[in-house]
Design an enzyme around this catalytic site. Structure first.
Site, PDB file in Angstrom:
ATOM      1  N   ASP A 242      -1.056 -22.178  -9.215  1.00  0.00           N
ATOM      2  CA  ASP A 242      -2.307 -21.916  -8.500  1.00  0.00           C
ATOM      3  C   ASP A 242      -3.230 -21.120  -9.414  1.00  0.00           C
ATOM      4  O   ASP A 242      -2.815 -20.118  -9.999  1.00  0.00           O
ATOM      5  CB  ASP A 242      -2.051 -21.128  -7.210  1.00  0.00           C
ATOM      6  CG  ASP A 242      -3.201 -21.272  -6.227  1.00  0.00           C
ATOM      7  OD1 ASP A 242      -4.291 -20.732  -6.510  1.00  0.00           O
ATOM      8  OD2 ASP A 242      -3.013 -21.924  -5.180  1.00  0.00           O
TER       9      ASP A 242
ATOM     10  N   ASP B 252      -5.025 -25.047 -14.985  1.00  0.00           N
ATOM     11  CA  ASP B 252      -5.901 -25.980 -14.286  1.00  0.00           C
ATOM     12  C   ASP B 252      -5.239 -27.353 -14.310  1.00  0.00           C
ATOM     13  O   ASP B 252      -5.075 -27.960 -15.369  1.00  0.00           O
ATOM     14  CB  ASP B 252      -7.253 -26.011 -14.997  1.00  0.00           C
ATOM     15  CG  ASP B 252      -8.227 -27.010 -14.402  1.00  0.00           C
ATOM     16  OD1 ASP B 252      -7.877 -27.718 -13.438  1.00  0.00           O
ATOM     17  OD2 ASP B 252      -9.355 -27.096 -14.927  1.00  0.00           O
TER      18      ASP B 252
ATOM     19  N   ASN C  78      -0.812 -30.913  -4.774  1.00  0.00           N
ATOM     20  CA  ASN C  78      -1.425 -30.434  -3.540  1.00  0.00           C
ATOM     21  C   ASN C  78      -2.772 -29.756  -3.768  1.00  0.00           C
ATOM     22  O   ASN C  78      -3.562 -29.607  -2.849  1.00  0.00           O
ATOM     23  CB  ASN C  78      -0.448 -29.452  -2.856  1.00  0.00           C
ATOM     24  CG  ASN C  78      -1.066 -28.684  -1.727  1.00  0.00           C
ATOM     25  OD1 ASN C  78      -1.221 -29.197  -0.626  1.00  0.00           O
ATOM     26  ND2 ASN C  78      -1.425 -27.430  -1.972  1.00  0.00           N
TER      27      ASN C  78
ATOM     28  N   TYR D  56     -14.844 -35.971  -1.096  1.00  0.00           N
ATOM     29  CA  TYR D  56     -13.453 -35.688  -0.755  1.00  0.00           C
ATOM     30  C   TYR D  56     -12.739 -36.942  -0.255  1.00  0.00           C
ATOM     31  O   TYR D  56     -11.604 -37.230  -0.658  1.00  0.00           O
ATOM     32  CB  TYR D  56     -13.433 -34.586   0.307  1.00  0.00           C
ATOM     33  CG  TYR D  56     -12.086 -34.189   0.824  1.00  0.00           C
ATOM     34  CD1 TYR D  56     -11.200 -33.448   0.056  1.00  0.00           C
ATOM     35  CD2 TYR D  56     -11.688 -34.525   2.128  1.00  0.00           C
ATOM     36  CE1 TYR D  56      -9.960 -33.051   0.552  1.00  0.00           C
ATOM     37  CE2 TYR D  56     -10.462 -34.135   2.630  1.00  0.00           C
ATOM     38  CZ  TYR D  56      -9.604 -33.407   1.835  1.00  0.00           C
ATOM     39  OH  TYR D  56      -8.378 -33.029   2.336  1.00  0.00           O
TER      40      TYR D  56
ATOM     41  N   LYS E  74      -9.525 -38.654  -2.053  1.00  0.00           N
ATOM     42  CA  LYS E  74      -8.260 -38.764  -1.328  1.00  0.00           C
ATOM     43  C   LYS E  74      -7.842 -40.222  -1.139  1.00  0.00           C
ATOM     44  O   LYS E  74      -6.646 -40.531  -1.105  1.00  0.00           O
ATOM     45  CB  LYS E  74      -8.373 -38.056   0.025  1.00  0.00           C
ATOM     46  CG  LYS E  74      -8.412 -36.534  -0.079  1.00  0.00           C
ATOM     47  CD  LYS E  74      -7.180 -35.978  -0.775  1.00  0.00           C
ATOM     48  CE  LYS E  74      -7.048 -34.480  -0.640  1.00  0.00           C
ATOM     49  NZ  LYS E  74      -5.869 -33.945  -1.380  1.00  0.00           N
TER      50      LYS E  74
ATOM     51  N   THR F 117      -5.910 -24.521   7.076  1.00  0.00           N
ATOM     52  CA  THR F 117      -5.977 -23.972   5.726  1.00  0.00           C
ATOM     53  C   THR F 117      -7.383 -23.425   5.502  1.00  0.00           C
ATOM     54  O   THR F 117      -8.261 -23.560   6.350  1.00  0.00           O
ATOM     55  CB  THR F 117      -5.686 -25.042   4.659  1.00  0.00           C
ATOM     56  OG1 THR F 117      -6.787 -25.974   4.628  1.00  0.00           O
ATOM     57  CG2 THR F 117      -4.403 -25.801   4.953  1.00  0.00           C
TER      58      THR F 117
END
Length: 298
Positions: free
Chosen positions: A37, A72, A99, A170, A174, A204
């Site tokens: 992360d 990254d 993820n 997005y 996806k 989230t």
């Protein structure tokens, strides 16, 4: 003995939310985890090593094994270092869970080139780059006679399956991940690598600003990110042998298999159609096919 005891797992975007839940769930079942992360904000700006380090501390406090990585995932060399971190720290790699991501929501007429590029980069390239380096490692292992029972779980979304108003960047990224999962499952099977995708729904930092996902005061919290992780852990285990190229929707206590694009009704003239002929043909095709699922927010 846990379900993934001794397996080496990389989870990207694992500092918070669903990724954090995955990392903790894998560790609870005996896996050694690389917690990746970069610590960015929900729109991808900034960065800190804090979130990854905190999850590693949580895992170690519970008796598990974990290391932090802040590379990254959409950077080619960074993705290579991520895979190397697993091999160097734990002697190999068995599972990649991609993820990581962020949002730059905007209606199409207001969506900037930078907002498009940033979201497509982190989601689509950020899935491809770690997968590419992990696949090269697994191919080399297989050719050396050390084939691993490797697993990949890519993270799509309902927006990727159906589209979502205000999320063209997005949704496109996806949806691209679903195509990537299909190709990877076909290409990597020869090396013993199984590839599946999930389309989760959970609370989230990315979803709380878009949907009302308030946690209930009591009872089952259907939108808790921890609800998604059991399926991901199972897909990362050797128990999932034979399951590849599939897309699962998961939220709360529900797990479903997405049907995906399939060949539908057809009409074959046997030669080239004239433009004027095609109105009735298209009408008959539409009449014999189910209506598409609605776009989220439409």
């Amino acid at each position: 003995m846990g379900l993934v005891d001794g397996r080496v797992v990389v989870v990207t975007g694992a500092g918070r939310g669903i990724g954090r839940a995955h990392a903790l769930a894998f560790a609870a079942e005996g896996a050694r985890v690389v917690v990746n992360d970069g610590g960015a904000s929900p729109d991808g700006s900034g960065g800190t090593a804090g979130p990854a380090g905190l999850v590693v501390s949580e895992i170690r406090a519970l008796g598990g094994e974990a290391v932090a990585n802040t590379d990254d995932v959409a950077d080619w060399d960074g993705a290579a270092r991520l895979v190397s971190a697993a091999v160097d720290s734990f002697g190999g790699l068995d599972v990649l869970v991609a993820n990581a991501g962020f949002l730059r929501d905007r209606m199409l007429v207001n969506l900037s080139e930078e907002e498009w590029d940033a979201v497509v980069r982190v989601h689509l390239k950020g899935h491809f780059a770690p997968l590419r380096h992990a696949a090269a490692y697994w191919r080399a292992e297989a050719k050396a006679g050390r084939a691993r029972s490797a697993r990949v779980v890519l993270t799509s979304s309902g927006a990727g399956l159906l589209g979502s108003v205000g999320q063209g960047n997005y949704s496109a990224a996806k949806a691209g991940i679903l195509g990537l999962a299909s190709v990877a499952a076909a290409e990597l099977a020869r090396y013993g690598v199984l590839v599946n995708a999930i389309a989760p729904a959970a609370r989230t930092r990315m979803t709380e600003g878009t949907f009302d996902m308030t946690a209930p005061a009591s009872g089952f919290d259907a939108m808790a990110p921890e609800n998604v992780s059991p399926l991901v852990v199972w897909l990362g285990s050797v128990e999932s042998a034979g399951v590849t190229g599939r897309v699962f929707e998961v939220d709360g206590g529900r797990v479903s298999l997405a049907d995906g694009w399939r060949h539908g009704p057809s009409r074959d003239k046997g030669t080239r159609w004239e433009p004027a002929e095609l109105g009735p043909v298209v009408a008959s095709l539409l009449a014999s096919a189910p209506s598409p699922e609605p776009v989220y927010g439409a």
